[in-house]
Write a protein that holds these residues in place. Sequence first.
Motif, PDB file in Angstrom:
ATOM      1  N   LEU A   1       0.824  -1.209   0.000  1.00 55.45           N
ATOM      2  CA  LEU A   1       0.000   0.000   0.000  1.00 55.45           C
ATOM      3  C   LEU A   1       0.858   1.258   0.000  1.00 55.45           C
ATOM      4  O   LEU A   1       0.501   2.266  -0.602  1.00 55.45           O
ATOM      5  N   SER A   2       1.990   1.209   0.653  1.00 58.32           N
ATOM      6  CA  SER A   2       2.826   2.398   0.803  1.00 58.32           C
ATOM      7  C   SER A   2       3.793   2.612  -0.355  1.00 58.32           C
ATOM      8  O   SER A   2       4.538   3.589  -0.353  1.00 58.32           O
ATOM      9  N   ASP A   3       3.798   1.720  -1.321  1.00 54.89           N
ATOM     10  CA  ASP A   3       4.736   1.868  -2.432  1.00 54.89           C
ATOM     11  C   ASP A   3       4.116   2.738  -3.520  1.00 54.89           C
ATOM     12  O   ASP A   3       3.068   2.400  -4.077  1.00 54.89           O
ATOM     13  N   GLY A   4       4.736   3.873  -3.803  1.00 53.10           N
ATOM     14  CA  GLY A   4       4.250   4.721  -4.876  1.00 53.10           C
ATOM     15  C   GLY A   4       4.809   4.260  -6.203  1.00 53.10           C
ATOM     16  O   GLY A   4       4.187   3.495  -6.932  1.00 53.10           O
ATOM     17  N   TYR A   5       6.033   4.699  -6.503  1.00 61.14           N
ATOM     18  CA  TYR A   5       6.635   4.381  -7.785  1.00 61.14           C
ATOM     19  C   TYR A   5       8.049   3.827  -7.605  1.00 61.14           C
ATOM     20  O   TYR A   5       8.836   3.814  -8.554  1.00 61.14           O
ATOM     21  N   THR A   6       8.345   3.359  -6.396  1.00 60.01           N
ATOM     22  CA  THR A   6       9.702   2.890  -6.094  1.00 60.01           C
ATOM     23  C   THR A   6      10.135   1.763  -7.023  1.00 60.01           C
ATOM     24  O   THR A   6      11.234   1.771  -7.578  1.00 60.01           O
ATOM     25  N   LEU A   7       9.260   0.762  -7.184  1.00 53.97           N
ATOM     26  CA  LEU A   7       9.622  -0.397  -7.998  1.00 53.97           C
ATOM     27  C   LEU A   7       9.716  -0.039  -9.480  1.00 53.97           C
ATOM     28  O   LEU A   7      10.542  -0.586 -10.212  1.00 53.97           O
ATOM     29  N   LEU A   8       8.872   0.894  -9.930  1.00 55.87           N
ATOM     30  CA  LEU A   8       8.980   1.355 -11.317  1.00 55.87           C
ATOM     31  C   LEU A   8      10.318   2.057 -11.538  1.00 55.87           C
ATOM     32  O   LEU A   8      11.010   1.813 -12.532  1.00 55.87           O
ATOM     33  N   ARG A   9      10.658   2.933 -10.619  1.00 57.91           N
ATOM     34  CA  ARG A   9      11.901   3.698 -10.780  1.00 57.91           C
ATOM     35  C   ARG A   9      13.135   2.810 -10.681  1.00 57.91           C
ATOM     36  O   ARG A   9      14.155   3.084 -11.317  1.00 57.91           O
ATOM     37  N   ALA A  10      13.039   1.750  -9.883  1.00 62.99           N
ATOM     38  CA  ALA A  10      14.156   0.815  -9.758  1.00 62.99           C
ATOM     39  C   ALA A  10      14.189  -0.180 -10.903  1.00 62.99           C
ATOM     40  O   ALA A  10      15.074  -1.032 -10.960  1.00 62.99           O
ATOM     41  N   ARG A  11      13.198  -0.079 -11.811  1.00 66.04           N
ATOM     42  CA  ARG A  11      13.058  -1.001 -12.944  1.00 66.04           C
ATOM     43  C   ARG A  11      12.848  -2.443 -12.485  1.00 66.04           C
ATOM     44  O   ARG A  11      13.171  -3.380 -13.217  1.00 66.04           O
TER      45      ARG A  11
END
Length: 303
Positions: free
Chosen positions: A129-139
């Motif tokens: 729930l708390s993840d915004g775009y971290t995983l996208l930015r980390a690819r």
Amino acid sequence: MELRDIEIFLTLAEELHFARTAERLHVSPARISQAIKKQERTLGATLFERTSRHVSLTPAGRQFRDDLLPGYRQIQEAIAKAAAVGRGITGTLRVGFSAAWCGNLIVKAADAFNTHHPGCDIHIQELPLSDGYTLLRARELDLQLTELPVDEPDIMAGPTLFSLPRALVVPAGHPFAARPSVSLEDLADVRLITITGLPQHWLDHHLPTHTPAGNPIPRGPATIAWQEVLSLVSAGKGVFPTSALAADYYSRPDLAFVPFHDAPPCDYALLWPATGQTPKVSAFVQTVLTVARKQGGNAAWPT
């Protein structure tokens, strides 16, 4: 008989409507009619019964359809595989989602995508729930289907796929639970559970600090997990606004989902890195849009 003629016949056999068939194939209804008449002359058999109000397959038409379909699908799969290799649609595509209804759509889209691109594996995961775009930015993700808004220069958003009414999650014994609906102004009388780690523009939109009239909204505890939100609400620590559809997926006897009558909808869209729109990503986005349209357009599909 050319492949295009076979496609026209099979599409009409599915739609049983000349105008819809023409629309799907991007040709005129007259072109469809001419192709079918030519096929019937060649075969010496009537394939469709046609009136001004009704189109149906004849016994010969049904047999022709059943015999053609397996071979046509093999041809289409071979074409798709060759095209996928040529466009680089192979390897792995990693897709995240933030809510159960988003996950359902992604799974259905992945099945449809693999039919045309069998050389590409789809890895699907639920986002914290708390993840915004971290995983996208980390690819670590190529795409995610999550709540709007997004106001980040390095993140792109596709069309809205879900636009859902909002509800307020409250304890089952809370006075609001007996109401048919609540207002955004009612938030001044409760404590709002919040989420840590999300962008401020997202928090301002979903978890505002003031009502539209300017009254302050008291803050409750902060968390990072959806199940903890529900537990905190149940324990009387606060309330939480969410999609009204959440009641169908996360219903519990100790909670009530009370609709808002004046809140903006909760919108969801596909997001991806601005520099990450590869052929795989573009193809999967189009597949999701196609599956969404078939299931009702800009709406939610619980099943």
